[in-house]
Enzyme design. Structure first.
Site, PDB file in Angstrom:
ATOM      1  N   ASP A 104      -3.865   7.661   8.054  1.00 12.06           N
ATOM      2  CA  ASP A 104      -4.701   6.698   8.774  1.00 12.06           C
ATOM      3  C   ASP A 104      -3.811   5.831   9.659  1.00 12.06           C
ATOM      4  OD1 ASP A 104      -3.523   4.898   7.050  1.00 12.06           O
ATOM      5  OD2 ASP A 104      -5.343   4.461   5.905  1.00 12.06           O
ATOM      6  N   HIS A 155      -0.621   4.717   7.203  1.00 10.58           N
ATOM      7  CA  HIS A 155      -0.132   5.382   5.999  1.00 10.58           C
ATOM      8  C   HIS A 155       0.079   6.878   6.184  1.00 10.58           C
ATOM      9  CE1 HIS A 155      -2.563   1.828   4.750  1.00 10.58           C
ATOM     10  NE2 HIS A 155      -1.421   1.570   4.145  1.00 10.58           N
ATOM     11  N   SER A 202       0.796  -1.229   0.000  1.00 13.72           N
ATOM     12  CA  SER A 202       0.000   0.000   0.000  1.00 13.72           C
ATOM     13  C   SER A 202       0.833   1.287   0.000  1.00 13.72           C
ATOM     14  CB  SER A 202      -0.913   0.019   1.226  1.00 13.72           C
ATOM     15  OG  SER A 202      -0.148  -0.129   2.408  1.00 13.72           O
TER      16      SER A 202
END
Ligand SMILES: *[C@@H]1O[C@H](CO)[C@@H](O)[C@H](O)[C@H]1NC(C)=O
Ligand SMILES: *[C@@H]1O[C@H](CO)[C@@H](O)[C@H](O)[C@H]1NC(C)=O
Ligand SMILES: *[C@@H]1O[C@H](CO)[C@@H](O)[C@H](O)[C@H]1NC(C)=O
Ligand SMILES: *[C@@H]1O[C@H](CO)[C@@H](O)[C@H](O)[C@H]1NC(C)=O
Ligand SMILES: *[C@@H]1O[C@H](CO)[C@@H](O)[C@H](O)[C@H]1NC(C)=O
Ligand SMILES: *[C@@H]1O[C@H](CO)[C@@H](O)[C@H](O)[C@H]1NC(C)=O
Ligand SMILES: *[C@@H]1O[C@H](CO)[C@@H](O)[C@H](O)[C@H]1NC(C)=O
Length: 358
Positions: A330, A333, A50
């Protein structure tokens, strides 16, 4: 002489105008850093998770296709795990190419491989961490299939660069399935050796320059610091990360062999660059990035609900007023501002500069 001066002055004002239009700044600086100002267009191939995914994660699988993800860039949710740009976008900018298209979008545009391809998929580990979903080996197989189908040729590969993001999913998967961090050290050798095999394979497929990330300080991500009300990093996690990173550095050193210059394998030190930005933000109260460990998007009921709504379509999260003032977006990240600050640290490292050597 006079006209020469005039020319220089107009060049200088042109430079100022470009400088003022923010987005050019980094491209100019990248040009400045490059030893070879006229290198031809590179392709960037991206593998991993991610931190590097720019839209491969499928809509049904992830909240990142929902608000408030993507509100800073591109302005709406588009599959990035942030409010805006992520590591891939900044590395592409450094190489002066557009951020490569996600592999999952090639089906619609099979020959849009001009800037490379992004295979990174949120949640990926070097081993199976996602069901369903690719591990890193499957991403490399996708790459290989583009070569075998002549969508990518030898020329494309010879002047290309790979970014490999291994940001810790193998470890978080262990903690999630085993219920505790106990016994995790036995995993480090396996993860590092598999990572080394992966980057070696990417090299054998014809990519000349490969940058692999070190693990970020996982003990500092909001998912972990929430237990201390976002006050301090967890040393247990950061110790694990340090062991992983020192093994990985050894493995990368071995792959480079005797070479000291014109390296094939580089490490992007996310550990130092994250800590350096976080340190800076802790020290300076007046700093723009005031919220050191607390994420900008916080869940109301639990820390994971950024991007979720309840049955009545009421948001289960709150977004901070100034995403630019937060390092984290978040639970794990960074915000775009966070990535930009990390990139500014990385840009000053010899490893990133090596990507321009050919
Ligand atoms: C990656 O996934 C494929 C397909 O599920 C599997 O066959 C392979 O063993 C996995 N590789 C690793 C290193 O876990
Ligand atoms: C969970 O931890 C135990 C004890 O450390 C270890 O023996 C076991 O292999 C771990 N389980 C998994 C699924 O990794
Ligand atoms: C990883 O590779 C190194 C060097 O090849 C080897 O010495 C070590 O035993 C391997 N570790 C594991 C857990 O396979
Ligand atoms: C750090 O994490 C470990 C493992 O989850 C936990 O046992 C420990 O209590 C944490 N330390 C702090 C200071 O929160
Ligand atoms: C750098 O190494 C690559 C092989 O990885 C080679 O093709 C290239 O010619 C080398 N460049 C220089 C300037 O030595
Ligand atoms: C962060 O700050 C601490 C203490 O102020 C220091 O020991 C450490 O070296 C710093 N780390 C980085 C990466 O700047
Ligand atoms: C870049 O690194 C050099 C030394 O490695 C240091 O002197 C310089 O201040 C750094 N610049 C920035 C912008 O961090």
């Amino acid at each position: 002489m006079a006209s020469h001066h005039k020319f220089l002055r107009s060049l200088f004002s042109l430079f100022l105008i470009l400088l003022l239009s923010g987005q050019w700044i980094m491209q100019l600086e990248a040009r400045h850093h490059s030893r070879h100002p006229k290198v031809s267009l590179k392709k960037l191939f991206v593998f991993g998770d991610s931190y590097a995914d720019t839209g491969n994660i499928r809509r049904g699988l992830s909240k990142v296709w929902k608000e408030p993800y993507g509100t800073t860039f591109p302005g709406k949710p588009a599959g990035r795990f942030s409010d805006g740009r992520v590591l891939t976008d900044y590395i592409a900018r450094y190489l002066r190419v557009k951020s490569p298209l996600p592999y999952g979008m090639l089906k619609e545009q099979p020959h849009h491989v001009k800037y490379g391809v992004n295979f990174a998929f949120g949640g990926t580990g070097v081993f199976n961490t996602l069901v369903p979903g690719p591990n890193m080996s499957s991403q490399i197989e996708q790459f290989e299939s583009l070569i075998n189908n002549n969508i990518l040729n030898k020329c494309d590969l010879a002047n290309s660069v790979a970014l490999v993001s291994v940001a810790g999913n193998d470890y978080s998967n262990f903690v999630a399935t085993n219920g505790s961090i106990n016994g995790i050290s036995s995993l480090v050798g396996l993860v590092v050796n598999q990572t080394a095999l992966n980057i070696e394979l990417i090299h054998k497929l014809g990519v000349k320059k490969i940058a692999v990330t070190s693990l970020p300080p996982l003990g500092c991500v909001p998912e972990i610091t929430v237990s201390s009300s976002y006050r301090a990093c967890n040393d247990t996690y950061n110790m694990l990360v340090s062991i992983h990173n020192s093994y990985l550095l050894d493995a990368v050193g071995k792959l480079n062999g005797e070479r000291k210059k014109n390296l094939s394998f580089m490490m992007l030190n996310l550990y130092e660059s994250f800590l350096s930005v976080l340190n800076e933000s802790k020290k300076q109260k007046s700093n723009r990035m005031k919220n050191t460990y607390k994420p900008c998007c916080t869940g109301v009921s639990n820390e994971y609900s950024c991007g979720s709504m309840d049955d009545k379509k009421v948001k289960k999260y709150r977004v901070c007023k100034y995403p630019k003032a937060s390092f984290f977006w978040d639970t794990v990240h960074p915000t775009q501002a966070g990535w930009h600050a990390v990139y500014n640290r990385l840009r000053n490292t010899s490893d990133l500069r090596q990507l321009h050597h050919h």
